[in-house]
Design a protein around this motif. Structure first.
Motif: not given
Length: 116
Positions: A16-17, A22-27, A29-30
């Motif tokens: 999860p980290f 990644a998501e915090k920077k616009g990327r 999970q995929a």
């Protein structure tokens, strides 16, 4: 010599980290999953199974279907240490994964992250 504590940690506990970073920077999970599959050779289903089973890092890499031979092209610093200079093979694999997630979070294109 005692094993490093990361080896007994569950990949599912750290995953999860990786995704959050990644998501915090616009990327996505995929994209994190794609990086892990590229590095280890796991299928998406097998990766999901390892996460559900809470497989530790030592077993995760030991059971990897096919560690990518191009992973040796991963260079740079993670946690103040150059990944290419890490002598412990398992720690090097863990740090390769950390480095790939870092590159993803920094906006590097997937084709460069995956050393294509």
């Amino acid at each position: 010599m005692a094993k490093h504590r990361i080896y007994s940690m569950s990949v599912a506990g750290v995953y999860p980290f990786y995704v959050a970073k990644a998501e915090k920077k616009g990327r996505t999970q995929a994209e994190v999953d794609e990086i892990i599959r590229w590095l280890t050779g796991y299928s998406q289903e097998a990766l999901n199974d390892r996460l559900v089973e809470k497989t530790n890092f030592e077993d995760f890499f030991a059971q990897a279907p096919r560690l990518n031979p191009s992973r040796s092209l991963i260079t740079g610093v993670v946690c103040g240490v150059r990944v290419e200079e890490i002598e412990d093979p398992l720690m090097r694999e863990v740090r390769y994964l950390d480095k790939l997630v870092d590159e993803l979070a920094k906006g590097r294109p997937m084709e460069k992250i995956l050393r294509k």
